[in-house]
Design a protein around this motif. Structure first.
Motif, PDB file in Angstrom:
ATOM      1  N   ARG A 173     125.327  22.057  13.302  1.00 51.33           N
ATOM      2  CA  ARG A 173     125.212  23.746  13.447  1.00 51.33           C
ATOM      3  C   ARG A 173     126.130  23.533  14.934  1.00 51.33           C
ATOM      4  NH1 ARG A 173     120.712  25.508  10.097  1.00 51.33           N
ATOM      5  NH2 ARG A 173     121.471  27.616  11.047  1.00 51.33           N
ATOM      6  N   ARG A 174     125.355  25.238  15.124  1.00 53.76           N
ATOM      7  CA  ARG A 174     126.449  25.038  16.482  1.00 53.76           C
ATOM      8  C   ARG A 174     125.295  26.237  17.296  1.00 53.76           C
ATOM      9  NH1 ARG A 174     130.892  23.488  18.607  1.00 53.76           N
ATOM     10  NH2 ARG A 174     130.971  25.126  19.702  1.00 53.76           N
ATOM     11  N   MET A 227     127.308  34.897  22.333  1.00 53.64           N
ATOM     12  CA  MET A 227     127.044  35.060  20.404  1.00 53.64           C
ATOM     13  C   MET A 227     127.995  36.097  20.117  1.00 53.64           C
ATOM     14  SD  MET A 227     124.591  33.331  19.551  1.00 53.64           S
ATOM     15  CE  MET A 227     124.428  33.609  17.933  1.00 53.64           C
ATOM     16  N   ARG A 228     128.176  37.307  20.125  1.00 55.82           N
ATOM     17  CA  ARG A 228     129.338  37.985  20.203  1.00 55.82           C
ATOM     18  C   ARG A 228     130.679  37.473  19.615  1.00 55.82           C
ATOM     19  NH1 ARG A 228     126.846  43.860  22.338  1.00 55.82           N
ATOM     20  NH2 ARG A 228     125.588  44.357  19.853  1.00 55.82           N
ATOM     21  N   ALA A 229     130.565  36.305  21.061  1.00 53.01           N
ATOM     22  CA  ALA A 229     132.159  35.966  21.333  1.00 53.01           C
ATOM     23  C   ALA A 229     132.321  35.289  19.817  1.00 53.01           C
ATOM     24  CB  ALA A 229     132.063  35.444  22.244  1.00 53.01           C
ATOM     25  N   GLY A 230     131.575  34.724  19.244  1.00 51.97           N
ATOM     26  CA  GLY A 230     131.419  34.001  18.243  1.00 51.97           C
ATOM     27  C   GLY A 230     131.647  32.306  18.411  1.00 51.97           C
ATOM     28  N   GLY A 231     131.273  31.935  17.068  1.00 50.27           N
ATOM     29  CA  GLY A 231     130.830  29.792  16.991  1.00 50.27           C
ATOM     30  C   GLY A 231     129.583  29.607  17.421  1.00 50.27           C
ATOM     31  N   HIS A 232     128.753  30.620  17.149  1.00 44.94           N
ATOM     32  CA  HIS A 232     127.955  29.493  16.636  1.00 44.94           C
ATOM     33  C   HIS A 232     126.310  30.538  15.948  1.00 44.94           C
ATOM     34  CE1 HIS A 232     128.663  29.047  21.120  1.00 44.94           C
ATOM     35  NE2 HIS A 232     127.650  28.390  21.326  1.00 44.94           N
ATOM     36  N   ASP A 233     125.206  29.519  15.302  1.00 46.03           N
ATOM     37  CA  ASP A 233     125.007  30.287  13.780  1.00 46.03           C
ATOM     38  C   ASP A 233     124.033  31.077  14.636  1.00 46.03           C
ATOM     39  OD1 ASP A 233     126.592  28.504  12.337  1.00 46.03           O
ATOM     40  OD2 ASP A 233     125.900  26.187  13.140  1.00 46.03           O
ATOM     41  N   GLY A 250     125.110  35.807  14.983  1.00 41.09           N
ATOM     42  CA  GLY A 250     126.262  35.374  14.963  1.00 41.09           C
ATOM     43  C   GLY A 250     126.745  36.975  15.477  1.00 41.09           C
ATOM     44  N   ASN A 251     126.173  38.264  15.110  1.00 45.08           N
ATOM     45  CA  ASN A 251     126.614  39.535  15.254  1.00 45.08           C
ATOM     46  C   ASN A 251     126.394  40.538  16.194  1.00 45.08           C
ATOM     47  OD1 ASN A 251     127.787  39.212  12.546  1.00 45.08           O
ATOM     48  ND2 ASN A 251     125.854  39.722  11.583  1.00 45.08           N
ATOM     49  N   GLY A 252     125.509  39.363  17.333  1.00 43.89           N
ATOM     50  CA  GLY A 252     124.721  39.801  18.054  1.00 43.89           C
ATOM     51  C   GLY A 252     123.765  40.701  18.271  1.00 43.89           C
ATOM     52  N   THR A 253     122.628  40.956  17.576  1.00 41.55           N
ATOM     53  CA  THR A 253     121.840  41.445  16.953  1.00 41.55           C
ATOM     54  C   THR A 253     120.743  40.868  17.493  1.00 41.55           C
ATOM     55  OG1 THR A 253     122.895  42.954  14.981  1.00 41.55           O
ATOM     56  CG2 THR A 253     120.502  42.124  14.962  1.00 41.55           C
ATOM     57  N   VAL A 254     119.458  41.227  18.300  1.00 43.54           N
ATOM     58  CA  VAL A 254     118.559  40.853  18.733  1.00 43.54           C
ATOM     59  C   VAL A 254     116.929  40.582  17.499  1.00 43.54           C
ATOM     60  CG1 VAL A 254     116.454  40.643  19.806  1.00 43.54           C
ATOM     61  CG2 VAL A 254     118.944  41.556  20.827  1.00 43.54           C
ATOM     62  N   SER A 357     122.689  34.644  10.734  1.00 36.36           N
ATOM     63  CA  SER A 357     123.105  36.233  10.113  1.00 36.36           C
ATOM     64  C   SER A 357     122.643  36.605   8.930  1.00 36.36           C
ATOM     65  CB  SER A 357     124.008  36.556  10.646  1.00 36.36           C
ATOM     66  OG  SER A 357     125.004  35.654  10.088  1.00 36.36           O
ATOM     67  N   ASP A 358     122.218  35.277   8.830  1.00 36.11           N
ATOM     68  CA  ASP A 358     122.041  35.485   6.606  1.00 36.11           C
ATOM     69  C   ASP A 358     120.577  35.727   6.395  1.00 36.11           C
ATOM     70  OD1 ASP A 358     124.519  35.591   6.654  1.00 36.11           O
ATOM     71  OD2 ASP A 358     124.940  33.020   6.352  1.00 36.11           O
ATOM     72  N   ARG A 359     119.661  36.392   7.773  1.00 37.09           N
ATOM     73  CA  ARG A 359     118.321  34.918   7.377  1.00 37.09           C
ATOM     74  C   ARG A 359     118.282  36.962   6.397  1.00 37.09           C
ATOM     75  NH1 ARG A 359     119.774  38.726  11.669  1.00 37.09           N
ATOM     76  NH2 ARG A 359     118.631  39.996  12.541  1.00 37.09           N
ATOM     77  N   GLN A 360     116.755  36.654   5.629  1.00 34.48           N
ATOM     78  CA  GLN A 360     116.062  37.052   4.485  1.00 34.48           C
ATOM     79  C   GLN A 360     114.590  37.008   5.223  1.00 34.48           C
ATOM     80  OE1 GLN A 360     117.708  36.034   0.987  1.00 34.48           O
ATOM     81  NE2 GLN A 360     119.705  37.107   1.547  1.00 34.48           N
ATOM     82  N   GLY A 361     114.687  37.937   5.728  1.00 33.28           N
ATOM     83  CA  GLY A 361     112.844  37.977   6.360  1.00 33.28           C
ATOM     84  C   GLY A 361     112.060  39.029   6.189  1.00 33.28           C
ATOM     85  N   MET A 362     112.497  40.238   6.871  1.00 32.05           N
ATOM     86  CA  MET A 362     112.024  41.701   6.589  1.00 32.05           C
ATOM     87  C   MET A 362     112.911  42.763   6.636  1.00 32.05           C
ATOM     88  SD  MET A 362     109.741  41.862  10.311  1.00 32.05           S
ATOM     89  CE  MET A 362     109.816  43.575  10.757  1.00 32.05           C
TER      90      MET A 362
END
Length: 449
Positions: A173-174, A227-233, A250-254, A357-362
């Motif tokens: 994990r990064r 985070m938007r620059a990429g490379g981190h989970d 990873g999309n830069g979303t808070v 970025s693949d979270r599924q909470g709400m």
């Protein structure tokens, strides 16, 4: 008795001015003297830790002097996140804990927080007792106390984290961490490394004045860009004292506390570890959280804003999990306080091998929050109590029933009327909020009756 000094999170103010060395010494002396009353002749042992502010060493010395003057033994644990205090109190059986920090405030501020022998922050009643003692001539103890360095506290804190999350394998994990130049700057990178993560770190070079300065959980821009620059989970940002965390995907979303709590609550329930099958949150929590919990069959208790109210609700119901939108998250099975590092690790535990970025909470509903500033408290009261304002709140709430919500509340510290609206779309949230703000301003403009 009305409290003069203690706010919702200890005594806080500009260091060297309101929060002087003299006041800090007096507070520590009074708090230690109160503990000594029930110490059965034993010398009270008081843990003292701090964050990275330049005023920390001065106030640490003042606390140590106050403890010793009351006959106690001050044990100086150095720079540590606030949540280390209750963990160390539990490990070593200290009689009192003192944390010197102003959390997410600028460096010029500092604060004094007290923790009892049970690891909890002191109650309002006990804080009032301490204030009352400030007005009395200090009693002379049977013997002057002492001051000692407490070595190995960072390792002790890391050991507690590793015990709780020892089964979490972050190999491959990064992770990107923003330590706010604050109290987590050593602990957070180290525990993530021990658990196998590849980490990169922002804001981990405190100089006494850069704490929270354009970084950390209150200033997320640099973490978002990285985070938007990429490379981190996943990316995590802590506040200055480390008791809260926000995340960035990873999309830069808070990803705020509401989403982190939802994700973790669903995970804990699936693991059979959500005690009481309930979660406590505050009135600021997004409507989407309530919808997600209802769908999952998880009960939700809603409290006033403030972590102490969340804790009260958890204890009243014998639940163990809850928190605030700000990222202050409590898992009572681990510690009786918010812990940003532990919350970040719990998030990764909940994600399994998935990226944030693949979270599924709400599904968060669009939220609009406008602070209507009014001339004074009287104008605030007129706006809050105005009949037409109350009718507008009811009308807009009925229009959003089952789809969103309205919350209008007066600030407890400033002449602000806080208008919050959550609705299925940005346009509807903006429209409803605009109407309520207009009504609030009209109500405040009415002449006093």
């Amino acid at each position: 008795m009305a409290r003069r000094l203690f706010g919702t999170d200890g005594v806080r103010g500009v260091a060297g001015e309101f929060l002087s060395a003299e006041l800090t010494l007096a507070l520590a002396r009074a708090a230690t003297a109160r503990v000594a009353r029930s110490a059965a002749g034993n010398r009270p042992r008081v843990l003292v830790i701090r964050d990275t502010r330049e005023s920390g060493e001065m106030l640490e010395a003042a606390v140590a002097a106050g403890v010793a003057a009351a006959g106690g033994l001050a044990l100086l644990g150095g720079v540590l996140p606030t949540p280390a205090a209750p963990l160390l109190i539990g490990r070593y059986g200290f009689d009192l804990g003192v944390v010197l920090s102003a959390s997410h405030n600028p460096f010029a501020d500092n604060g004094v927080k007290f923790f009892g022998a049970d690891g909890d922050k002191l109650s309002d009643a006990v804080e009032e007792e301490i204030e009352a003692l400030l007005d009395l001539q200090p009693a002379q103890p049977a013997a002057i106390g002492g001051v000692s360095q407490l070595h190995g506290t960072l390792d002790d804190y890391l050991r507690e984290l590793q015990t709780r999350f020892g089964g979490l394998d972050l190999s491959g994990r990064r992770i990107l961490l923003d330590c706010a130049h604050g109290a987590t700057y050593k602990a957070a990178p180290e525990i993530f490394r021990r658990l196998g993560a590849h980490i990169d770190v922002l804001a981990d070079a405190p100089d006494g004045r850069n704490i929270n300065a354009g970084c950390g959980s209150t200033h997320l821009d640099q973490l978002v860009d990285a985070m938007r620059a990429g490379g981190h989970d996943a990316g995590f940002a802590f506040d200055g004292d480390g008791d809260r965390v926000l995340a960035v995907d990873g999309n830069g979303t808070v990803v705020d506390g509401d989403e982190l709590i939802a994700l973790s609550a669903l995970h804990l329930r699936a693991q059979g570890r959500l005690r009481g099958n309930g979660v406590a949150v505050t009135v600021m929590t997004n409507y989407g959280f309530h919808s997600a919990m209802a769908e999952a069959g998880i009960e939700v208790a809603t409290t006033n804003v403030g972590d102490r109210y969340v804790l009260e609700a958890l204890r009243q119901r014998d639940w163990a999990f809850g928190g605030e939108q700000s990222g202050h998250i409590v898992e009572l099975g681990y510690a009786p306080s918010g812990d940003g590092i532990a919350s970040a690790l719990l998030t990764l535990e909940a994600l399994g091998g998935s990226a944030l970025s693949d979270r599924q909470g709400m599904e968060k509903l669009p939220q609009r929050l406008v602070n209507v500033r009014l001339p004074d408290r009287r104008a605030l009261e007129r706006a809050a109590e105005d009949a037409q304002m109350q009718a507008a709140i009811v009308r807009e709430s009925q229009l959003l029933e089952g789809r969103g919500r309205v919350l209008v509340r007066a600030s407890g510290t400033e002449p602000l009327l806080r208008v919050m609206v959550e609705a299925p779309s940005d346009d509807e949230a903006d429209a409803v909020c605009g109407r309520l703000v207009g009504q609030a301003e009209a109500a405040a403009a009415q002449p006093a009756g």
